[in-house]
Design an enzyme around this catalytic site. Structure first.
Site, PDB file in Angstrom:
ATOM      1  N   GLU A 149      37.006  50.678  43.932  1.00 43.83           N
ATOM      2  CA  GLU A 149      38.601  50.535  44.261  1.00 43.83           C
ATOM      3  C   GLU A 149      39.599  51.570  43.840  1.00 43.83           C
ATOM      4  O   GLU A 149      41.155  50.895  43.253  1.00 43.83           O
ATOM      5  CB  GLU A 149      39.437  49.648  44.992  1.00 43.83           C
ATOM      6  CG  GLU A 149      38.075  48.989  45.152  1.00 43.83           C
ATOM      7  CD  GLU A 149      38.037  46.810  45.591  1.00 43.83           C
ATOM      8  OE1 GLU A 149      39.233  46.547  45.329  1.00 43.83           O
ATOM      9  OE2 GLU A 149      37.135  46.631  46.040  1.00 43.83           O
ATOM     10  N   GLU A 177      29.280  45.878  50.343  1.00 43.84           N
ATOM     11  CA  GLU A 177      29.887  44.670  50.621  1.00 43.84           C
ATOM     12  C   GLU A 177      30.118  44.401  52.020  1.00 43.84           C
ATOM     13  O   GLU A 177      30.784  43.839  52.124  1.00 43.84           O
ATOM     14  CB  GLU A 177      30.954  44.877  49.472  1.00 43.84           C
ATOM     15  CG  GLU A 177      31.085  44.995  48.644  1.00 43.84           C
ATOM     16  CD  GLU A 177      32.741  44.934  48.176  1.00 43.84           C
ATOM     17  OE1 GLU A 177      33.195  44.188  48.705  1.00 43.84           O
ATOM     18  OE2 GLU A 177      32.337  46.161  46.617  1.00 43.84           O
TER      19      GLU A 177
HETATM   20  O1  G3I Z   1      33.472  29.714  40.891  1.00 47.17           O
HETATM   21  C1  G3I Z   1      34.113  29.729  39.921  1.00 47.17           C
HETATM   22  C2  G3I Z   1      34.622  28.872  38.774  1.00 47.17           C
HETATM   23  O2  G3I Z   1      33.419  28.111  38.462  1.00 47.17           O
HETATM   24  C3  G3I Z   1      34.798  28.860  37.475  1.00 47.17           C
HETATM   25  O3  G3I Z   1      35.935  27.993  36.649  1.00 47.17           O
HETATM   26  C4  G3I Z   1      36.188  29.583  37.954  1.00 47.17           C
HETATM   27  C5  G3I Z   1      37.335  30.121  37.405  1.00 47.17           C
HETATM   28  O4  G3I Z   1      38.341  31.254  37.552  1.00 47.17           O
HETATM   29  O5  G3I Z   1      36.389  30.546  39.146  1.00 47.17           O
HETATM   30  C6  G3I Z   1      35.829  30.821  40.367  1.00 47.17           C
HETATM   31  O6  G3I Z   1      35.328  31.696  40.243  1.00 47.17           O
HETATM   32  C7  G3I Z   1      35.595  32.736  41.780  1.00 47.17           C
HETATM   33  C8  G3I Z   1      34.577  32.845  42.512  1.00 47.17           C
HETATM   34  O7  G3I Z   1      35.769  34.260  43.429  1.00 47.17           O
HETATM   35  C9  G3I Z   1      33.905  32.337  42.885  1.00 47.17           C
HETATM   36  O8  G3I Z   1      34.765  31.620  44.377  1.00 47.17           O
HETATM   37  C10 G3I Z   1      36.699  33.172  40.517  1.00 47.17           C
HETATM   38  O9  G3I Z   1      37.403  32.734  40.210  1.00 47.17           O
HETATM   39  C11 G3I Z   1      37.706  34.476  41.361  1.00 47.17           C
HETATM   40  O10 G3I Z   1      38.625  35.945  41.222  1.00 47.17           O
HETATM   41  C12 G3I Z   1      36.367  34.781  42.190  1.00 47.17           C
HETATM   42  O11 G3I Z   1      36.673  35.879  43.673  1.00 47.17           O
HETATM   43  C13 G3I Z   1      36.193  36.931  43.975  1.00 47.17           C
HETATM   44  C14 G3I Z   1      37.054  38.263  43.871  1.00 47.17           C
HETATM   45  O12 G3I Z   1      35.847  39.126  44.222  1.00 47.17           O
HETATM   46  C15 G3I Z   1      37.420  38.421  42.933  1.00 47.17           C
HETATM   47  O13 G3I Z   1      36.658  38.704  41.460  1.00 47.17           O
HETATM   48  C16 G3I Z   1      35.349  36.508  45.246  1.00 47.17           C
HETATM   49  O14 G3I Z   1      34.119  35.279  44.967  1.00 47.17           O
HETATM   50  C17 G3I Z   1      34.618  38.302  45.945  1.00 47.17           C
HETATM   51  O15 G3I Z   1      34.127  38.089  46.379  1.00 47.17           O
HETATM   52  C18 G3I Z   1      35.539  39.114  45.568  1.00 47.17           C
HETATM   53  O16 G3I Z   1      34.756  40.149  45.451  1.00 47.17           O
HETATM   54  C19 G3I Z   1      35.222  41.619  45.995  1.00 47.17           C
HETATM   55  C20 G3I Z   1      34.344  43.133  45.869  1.00 47.17           C
HETATM   56  O17 G3I Z   1      34.316  42.747  43.788  1.00 47.17           O
HETATM   57  C21 G3I Z   1      35.514  44.511  45.734  1.00 47.17           C
HETATM   58  N1  G3I Z   1      35.586  44.572  46.851  1.00 47.17           N
HETATM   59  C22 G3I Z   1      36.621  43.368  47.088  1.00 47.17           C
HETATM   60  C23 G3I Z   1      35.611  42.057  47.656  1.00 47.17           C
HETATM   61  C24 G3I Z   1      36.206  40.639  48.031  1.00 47.17           C
HETATM   62  O18 G3I Z   1      37.728  40.799  47.296  1.00 47.17           O
END
Ligand code: G3I
Length: 376
Positions: free
Chosen positions: A166, A278
């Site tokens: 990105e 994705e």
């Molecule tokens: O579940 C954990 C938890 O165990 C932990 O204690 C906590 C501490 O930060 O984090 C939790 O994980 C979260 C995870 O999503 C699961 O819900 C993270 O905080 C959170 O940052 C993470 O967000 C992800 C996001 O990218 C940022 O990394 C999303 O799941 C994920 O779907 C999203 O994916 C992105 C791609 O990487 C790039 N393209 C866009 C896409 C959607 O935004």
């Protein structure tokens, strides 16, 4: 030489009688299914040179048996949804935690699946300590060290890497339509080339991908990505594919199919592959029936895949999850279209792990691709 008619009819009668006897022996509860019903997305895709994959977490794989079964049935490729992000793996300068992706890599190896690395360089999911380092003039060292640490740890074990994620956002008004990120401010646009060259040096076996989204909705963004790819290829940068994240919309936005066609053509013309990294579908209208919503989701995905497959056969067709059970789009913090956190139905399996219309459209479109004769 043809068989005499009387002899041929006798052979047919004998074959029919033999089949009837076999059917009588078959247990009553055996559902005689055609090959088509038995075939999985993974099998259909592999026969066409495509690896079907999904974004997962180690917890989903190790704790959710019904989800794991669907992954093993339909996937040949896994990508960590968040367990390889900088904020997860490098919580501090010397505080590394690769346990999540290690578990995914181990699961993949034990089950004959490949893995994608996602991402090496991104502006998001960055820990504060790293952002401070970048702003304090240590960006080049930090970029190099992170790529060597992460890509080096998994060298030869990752099928493809999203090296830079990105980096294009024309609305930021930066030259070349680049996104205004701490990396760009610290290193200029050269950070992208730098990242790819180091990744290739660390793991020459991996396919290196530039990954981005909305090229199928935003012509200016598509144009800027093509220009970036051309610039990198003209400089001999080891860039093998462009990842189209393919986060589609059902109603809020209209696919720019001619623009998507032209984008795929332009990328292929540069000698760079196109991969889908994705794929899922974001809903805005949660009021219609599940059937109508699923129909819309399948329809937009079918139109998207028809356009892409008319131009190229992506070696990777990765979904951003396999089941609505875990979709990021059901979380209000990621999906402003869904402030109530309603279940988004944009993945092939529903919350109960039942295949939906989207699963069937994936199968139908994969089958529309000619057999490649080579297993991948
Ligand atoms: O579940 C954990 C938890 O165990 C932990 O204690 C906590 C501490 O930060 O984090 C939790 O994980 C979260 C995870 O999503 C699961 O819900 C993270 O905080 C959170 O940052 C993470 O967000 C992800 C996001 O990218 C940022 O990394 C999303 O799941 C994920 O779907 C999203 O994916 C992105 C791609 O990487 C790039 N393209 C866009 C896409 C959607 O935004």
């Amino acid at each position: 030489m043809s068989m005499p008619r009387r002899e041929f009819l006798g052979a047919c009668m004998a074959a029919a009688a033999s089949l009837a006897r076999a059917a009588e022996r078959m247990p009553l509860n055996t559902k005689v299914v055609s090959l088509a019903e038995e075939e999985t997305l993974r099998q259909a895709a592999q026969r066409r040179g495509i690896k079907v994959g999904a974004a997962v977490s180690s917890e989903q794989l190790l704790r959710d048996d019904s989800f794991k079964a669907a992954v093993l049935r339909d996937c040949a490729l896994l990508v960590p949804e968040w367990e390889l992000k900088w904020a997860t793996v490098c919580k501090g300068p010397l505080q590394n935690d690769f346990s999540g992706f290690d578990a995914i890599v181990r699961f993949a190896r034990e089950n004959g699946l490949a893995v994608r690395g996602h991402p090496l360089v991104w502006h998001a999911a960055m820990p504060d300590w790293a952002l401070n380092e970048i702003r304090n003039g240590n960006a080049a060292r930090l970029l190099d060290e992170h790529i060597r640490l992460v890509a080096g740890r998994y060298a030869t074990r990752v099928f493809s890497w999203d090296v830079v994620n990105e980096a294009i956002k024309p609305e930021d008004g930066m030259p070349g339509g680049l996104r205004d990120t701490p990396w760009l401010r610290a290193l200029g646009d050269g950070y992208i080339e730098r990242a790819f060259r180091i990744a290739h040096e660390v793991d020459p076996t991996a396919r290196l991908v530039y990954n981005d989204y909305n090229m199928e909705y935003e012509p200016a963004k598509a144009k800027a990505i093509v220009a970036l790819v051309k610039k990198l290829k003209d400089k001999g940068v080891p860039l093998h594919a462009v990842g189209m994240q393919s986060h589609l919309w059902t109603t809020r936005r209209k696919l720019d199919l001619p623009g998507l066609r032209d984008f795929c053509r332009a990328i292929v013309r540069e000698g760079v592959e196109v991969v889908i990294t994705e794929l899922d579908v974001r809903e805005s209208d949660f009021d219609s029936s599940a059937e109508e919503r699923d129909r819309r989701i399948a329809s937009v995905t079918g139109a998207y895949l028809d356009t892409v497959f008319a131009e190229c056969v992506p070696r990777e067709l990765v979904l951003w999850g396999l089941s609505d059970r875990y979709s990021w789009l059901s979380k209000p913090k990621f999906n402003p279209e869904n402030p109530q956190g309603l279940l988004n139905r944009g993945l092939p399996y529903d919350r109960e792990m039942r295949q939906k219309a989207l699963w069937q459209v994936l199968m139908d479109k994969i089958r529309s691709v000619p057999l490649s004769g080579k297993q991948i």
